[in-house]
Design a protein around this motif. Structure first.
Motif, PDB file in Angstrom:
ATOM      1  N   ILE A 175      66.358 122.408 -72.828  1.00  0.00           N
ATOM      2  CA  ILE A 175      65.044 122.745 -73.334  1.00  0.00           C
ATOM      3  C   ILE A 175      64.228 123.421 -72.256  1.00  0.00           C
ATOM      4  O   ILE A 175      64.132 122.949 -71.138  1.00  0.00           O
ATOM      5  CB  ILE A 175      64.309 121.468 -73.835  1.00  0.00           C
ATOM      6  CG1 ILE A 175      65.043 120.899 -75.063  1.00  0.00           C
ATOM      7  CG2 ILE A 175      62.858 121.777 -74.190  1.00  0.00           C
ATOM      8  CD1 ILE A 175      64.467 119.635 -75.581  1.00  0.00           C
TER       9      ILE A 175
ATOM     10  N   ALA B  25      59.823 115.254 -76.005  1.00  0.00           N
ATOM     11  CA  ALA B  25      60.958 116.147 -76.231  1.00  0.00           C
ATOM     12  C   ALA B  25      62.033 115.862 -75.198  1.00  0.00           C
ATOM     13  O   ALA B  25      61.741 115.701 -74.011  1.00  0.00           O
ATOM     14  CB  ALA B  25      60.516 117.595 -76.133  1.00  0.00           C
TER      15      ALA B  25
ATOM     16  N   TYR C 202      53.829 112.725 -78.342  1.00  0.00           N
ATOM     17  CA  TYR C 202      54.712 113.878 -78.501  1.00  0.00           C
ATOM     18  C   TYR C 202      55.710 113.816 -77.361  1.00  0.00           C
ATOM     19  O   TYR C 202      55.327 113.708 -76.199  1.00  0.00           O
ATOM     20  CB  TYR C 202      53.935 115.199 -78.427  1.00  0.00           C
ATOM     21  CG  TYR C 202      54.839 116.415 -78.379  1.00  0.00           C
ATOM     22  CD1 TYR C 202      55.332 116.969 -79.549  1.00  0.00           C
ATOM     23  CD2 TYR C 202      55.235 116.963 -77.161  1.00  0.00           C
ATOM     24  CE1 TYR C 202      56.179 118.068 -79.510  1.00  0.00           C
ATOM     25  CE2 TYR C 202      56.086 118.059 -77.119  1.00  0.00           C
ATOM     26  CZ  TYR C 202      56.554 118.599 -78.294  1.00  0.00           C
ATOM     27  OH  TYR C 202      57.404 119.670 -78.262  1.00  0.00           O
TER      28      TYR C 202
ATOM     29  N   PRO D  80      60.584 117.999 -70.681  1.00  0.00           N
ATOM     30  CA  PRO D  80      61.099 116.847 -71.432  1.00  0.00           C
ATOM     31  C   PRO D  80      60.537 115.550 -70.865  1.00  0.00           C
ATOM     32  O   PRO D  80      60.412 115.402 -69.647  1.00  0.00           O
ATOM     33  CB  PRO D  80      62.620 116.946 -71.198  1.00  0.00           C
ATOM     34  CG  PRO D  80      62.853 118.376 -70.862  1.00  0.00           C
ATOM     35  CD  PRO D  80      61.644 118.821 -70.102  1.00  0.00           C
TER      36      PRO D  80
ATOM     37  N   LEU E 184      59.466 125.080 -77.776  1.00  0.00           N
ATOM     38  CA  LEU E 184      60.532 124.695 -76.854  1.00  0.00           C
ATOM     39  C   LEU E 184      61.645 125.716 -77.016  1.00  0.00           C
ATOM     40  O   LEU E 184      62.204 125.860 -78.104  1.00  0.00           O
ATOM     41  CB  LEU E 184      61.067 123.302 -77.199  1.00  0.00           C
ATOM     42  CG  LEU E 184      60.071 122.143 -77.127  1.00  0.00           C
ATOM     43  CD1 LEU E 184      60.686 120.904 -77.750  1.00  0.00           C
ATOM     44  CD2 LEU E 184      59.674 121.876 -75.693  1.00  0.00           C
TER      45      LEU E 184
ATOM     46  N   ILE F 187      63.075 116.116 -80.730  1.00  0.00           N
ATOM     47  CA  ILE F 187      61.624 116.172 -80.607  1.00  0.00           C
ATOM     48  C   ILE F 187      61.064 115.058 -81.490  1.00  0.00           C
ATOM     49  O   ILE F 187      61.502 114.875 -82.624  1.00  0.00           O
ATOM     50  CB  ILE F 187      61.081 117.537 -81.075  1.00  0.00           C
ATOM     51  CG1 ILE F 187      61.661 118.657 -80.210  1.00  0.00           C
ATOM     52  CG2 ILE F 187      59.552 117.549 -81.042  1.00  0.00           C
ATOM     53  CD1 ILE F 187      61.403 120.041 -80.784  1.00  0.00           C
TER      54      ILE F 187
END
Length: 244
Positions: free
Chosen positions: A238, A167, A165, A243, A232, A172
């Motif tokens: 963000i 971002a 995962y 991130p 987010l 994303i």
């Protein structure tokens, strides 16, 4: 910490507390929640609010008023907690989206609420293995794990595993640890709980537009097991999980 206000059960976990925390009570439901959260913080612990829909005790309007709590349960494995709501009462995810859409950041966790560790495993018993969190921490220590959780660097799950995962300010990305023969749907969810994008492939990509206010994801497999990523907040970049 097992407390109540009137006939409403008020339960708040104290994670990694340094001393016993007794129920603090209060003159209102919110004050009862707040007093217990404050007491857990005073014991150097991390609070999380348990099963809001257990006996229909806690609503989004209450969660909005509680301060200094970053965690609440969006899934609880106990057979009497009504995660999905019903009869005009919100599901836990609907509560989450109402709180997030009001601009308050809170993270969602999944738990077992296990009480029965011996004897039969059955749907009407409170067995382990139904809900948990997967945390990206700097080390395997209670302090590091809870620091990461309070920064939103984790996801909740009832059985779906994410292998990646990430971002950035641009997108994303979610990669699923896929099981043979299973299929997956990834829902990206934004303001007021609206599904703003759906993907059926892994990895799934969501391009940040900039007007979403917040984005979170729900990943559901073909047996109904689910993973939830943390929100987010979109505001000049963000805000939320760091991130990567």
């Amino acid at each position: 910490v097992t407390d109540s206000f009137g006939d409403k059960p008020i339960h708040v976990n104290g994670l990694n507390v340094s001393k016993l925390v007794l129920p603090q009570h209060g003159a209102s439901l919110v004050e009862t929640l707040q007093n217990n959260v404050n007491s857990i913080r005073a014991a150097n612990g991390v609070p999380h609010i348990n099963h809001p829909n257990f006996r229909w005790a806690v609503m989004a309007e209450h969660l909005l008023l509680v301060q200094n709590d970053q965690l609440f349960e969006i899934y609880n494995g106990h057979p009497e907690v009504h995660n999905l709501g019903g009869g005009g009462s919100q599901s836990l995810e609907q509560m989450w989206d109402e709180v997030l859409s009001s601009g308050k950041l809170i993270y969602g966790i999944a738990v077992d609420d296990a009480h029965h560790f011996k004897g039969e495993f059955a749907a009407n018993r409170t067995n382990p293995g139904r809900g948990w969190v997967m945390v990206r921490a700097t080390e395997l220590s209670a302090t590091a794990i809870l620091e990461a959780m309070e920064q939103g660097d984790f996801y909740a799950s009832t059985g779906v595993t994410l292998s990646e995962y990430s971002a950035t300010n641009e997108e994303i990305k979610i990669t699923i640890e896929e099981k043979p023969t299973f299929k997956y749907t990834i829902y990206f969810i934004g303001y007021n709980g609206k599904v703003i994008s759906t993907s059926y492939g892994s990895p799934a990509h969501y391009r940040i537009r900039g007007d979403e206010k917040y984005v979170r994801a729900r990943v559901v497999d073909s047996m109904g097991y689910t993973a939830w990523t943390q929100p987010l907040f979109i505001k000049e970049g963000i805000v939320g999980p760091k991130p990567k």
